[in-house]
Design a protein around this motif. Structure first.
Motif, PDB file in Angstrom:
ATOM      1  N   ALA A 242       6.744  -8.676 -14.801  1.00 17.04           N
ATOM      2  CA  ALA A 242       8.193  -8.868 -14.785  1.00 17.04           C
ATOM      3  C   ALA A 242       8.573 -10.269 -14.324  1.00 17.04           C
ATOM      4  O   ALA A 242       9.510 -10.862 -14.857  1.00 17.04           O
ATOM      5  N   ASP A 243       7.870 -10.804 -13.345  1.00 11.92           N
ATOM      6  CA  ASP A 243       8.165 -12.154 -12.845  1.00 11.92           C
ATOM      7  C   ASP A 243       6.899 -12.694 -12.170  1.00 11.92           C
ATOM      8  O   ASP A 243       6.652 -12.420 -10.998  1.00 11.92           O
ATOM      9  N   PRO A 244       6.090 -13.464 -12.909  1.00 14.45           N
ATOM     10  CA  PRO A 244       4.844 -13.971 -12.330  1.00 14.45           C
ATOM     11  C   PRO A 244       5.055 -14.847 -11.097  1.00 14.45           C
ATOM     12  O   PRO A 244       4.182 -14.895 -10.231  1.00 14.45           O
ATOM     13  N   PHE A 249       9.737  -6.828  -5.364  1.00 11.06           N
ATOM     14  CA  PHE A 249      11.123  -6.371  -5.456  1.00 11.06           C
ATOM     15  C   PHE A 249      11.359  -5.204  -4.481  1.00 11.06           C
ATOM     16  O   PHE A 249      10.466  -4.368  -4.277  1.00 11.06           O
ATOM     17  N   ALA A 250      12.564  -5.145  -3.952  1.00 11.82           N
ATOM     18  CA  ALA A 250      12.999  -4.000  -3.143  1.00 11.82           C
ATOM     19  C   ALA A 250      13.870  -3.101  -4.004  1.00 11.82           C
ATOM     20  O   ALA A 250      14.768  -3.580  -4.724  1.00 11.82           O
ATOM     21  N   THR A 259      16.270  -4.263 -13.024  1.00 13.86           N
ATOM     22  CA  THR A 259      17.581  -4.905 -13.124  1.00 13.86           C
ATOM     23  C   THR A 259      18.459  -4.560 -11.914  1.00 13.86           C
ATOM     24  O   THR A 259      19.407  -5.278 -11.604  1.00 13.86           O
ATOM     25  N   LYS A 260      18.115  -3.478 -11.232  1.00 14.89           N
ATOM     26  CA  LYS A 260      18.858  -3.084 -10.024  1.00 14.89           C
ATOM     27  C   LYS A 260      18.088  -3.446  -8.758  1.00 14.89           C
ATOM     28  O   LYS A 260      18.521  -3.107  -7.654  1.00 14.89           O
TER      29      LYS A 260
END
Length: 289
Positions: A242-244, A249-250, A259-260
């Protein structure tokens, strides 16, 4: 001549008595006994005695025995109430496994009998999945010990509703492989754990869930029992695809909808994933069931 001398002597004696009488001599002779009676000294015991002490003298009063109307304060003072020391009992109660209770024990007994049968007969992974059990039981069939020595069970009221849940897990890793609860008069399966989806109990009766889809994707969720569902309290996801540059993410649920999600640092992710306390569950081995 003798007669004259006697007469003269009588006359002189009378004259002397007359003079003495006029000078105040006692009219009555003093009694010889009383005039010469010596005064007797008082005995030594009387001379050393102190005069009687007056009632109003400044002398310290002696303690008086309490009357019926006024009791001794020391006797009437209520004794302090000492509360029994229950710290040892409380500690023992909190560390001992909970019991299922008479209502749920019969329902859980069927579940326990089925798990013991699977361990004794060494069901393969296909049959374990078909029966709704963890596939990790198969890893303990050939470990030098009987599987019933390693796999055990305990009870814990996760949602504090008075009905303990049934937890089954490994005595080596203290994880939870299967969990059940009681709802509508029947036993309900909550979740199963395996090598890539492990569950642990926290000291406050929450469930720490570690999941992994491989080297580029993993997640950690803190869950709580709500009815028959394990809801997410909070969680964090690692997703390199998703994002190297910032794959941490929390999240607030387990939908994996990034996305949330809110980006966090690697330090924050590691602190959450590996900093949660895990309770060493005291399982009872199936060998003694």
């Amino acid at each position: 001549m003798n007669t004259n001398v006697k007469g003269l002597a009588v006359l002189l004696l009378a004259l002397v008595l007359t003079v003495l009488w006029g000078c105040g001599a006692p009219k009555k002779p003093v009694d010889a006994d009383t005039s010469v009676q010596p005064v007797q000294p008082q005995e030594e015991e009387e001379t050393v005695q102190s005069p009687p002490v007056q009632q109003d003298a400044a002398q310290p009063e002696k303690e008086k025995a309490p009357s019926a109307e006024q009791e001794d304060p020391a006797e009437t003072q209520p004794e302090p109430v000492t509360e029994p020391d229950t710290s040892a009992e409380t500690e023992e109660e909190t560390t001992q496994p909970e019991t299922a209770g008479p209502d749920s024990e019969a329902l859980y007994a069927e579940i326990l009998a089925l798990h013991e049968q699977a361990l004794v007969e060494q069901w393969d992974m296909g049959k374990l999945i078909e029966s709704g059990m963890s596939t990790d039981y198969a890893y303990y069939y050939d470990g030098g010990r009987e599987a019933r020595e390693v796999i055990g069970y305990t009870y814990r009221d996760l949602d504090h509703n008075g009905v303990p849940e049934l937890l089954i897990g490994s005595m080596d890793y203290r994880d939870i492989l299967d969990a059940y609860t009681i709802a509508d008069g029947r036993a309900v399966h909550l979740f199963s754990g395996w090598d890539r989806n492990s569950y642990y109990l926290t000291p406050d009766d929450q469930i720490l869930n570690h999941g992994s889809n491989g080297a580029f994707s993993s997640a950690v969720f803190l869950r709580a029992l709500s009815g028959t569902e394990m809801t997410v309290i909070t969680g964090m996801i690692y997703d390199y695809n998703a994002d190297p540059k910032n794959p941490w993410f929390a999240v607030s649920d387990d939908s994996y909808d990034l996305t949330k999600a809110e980006p966090v640092s690697e330090e924050e992710f590691n602190a959450f994933a590996f900093g949660q306390p895990k309770e060493e569950i005291d399982y009872t081995p199936f060998l003694t069931w």
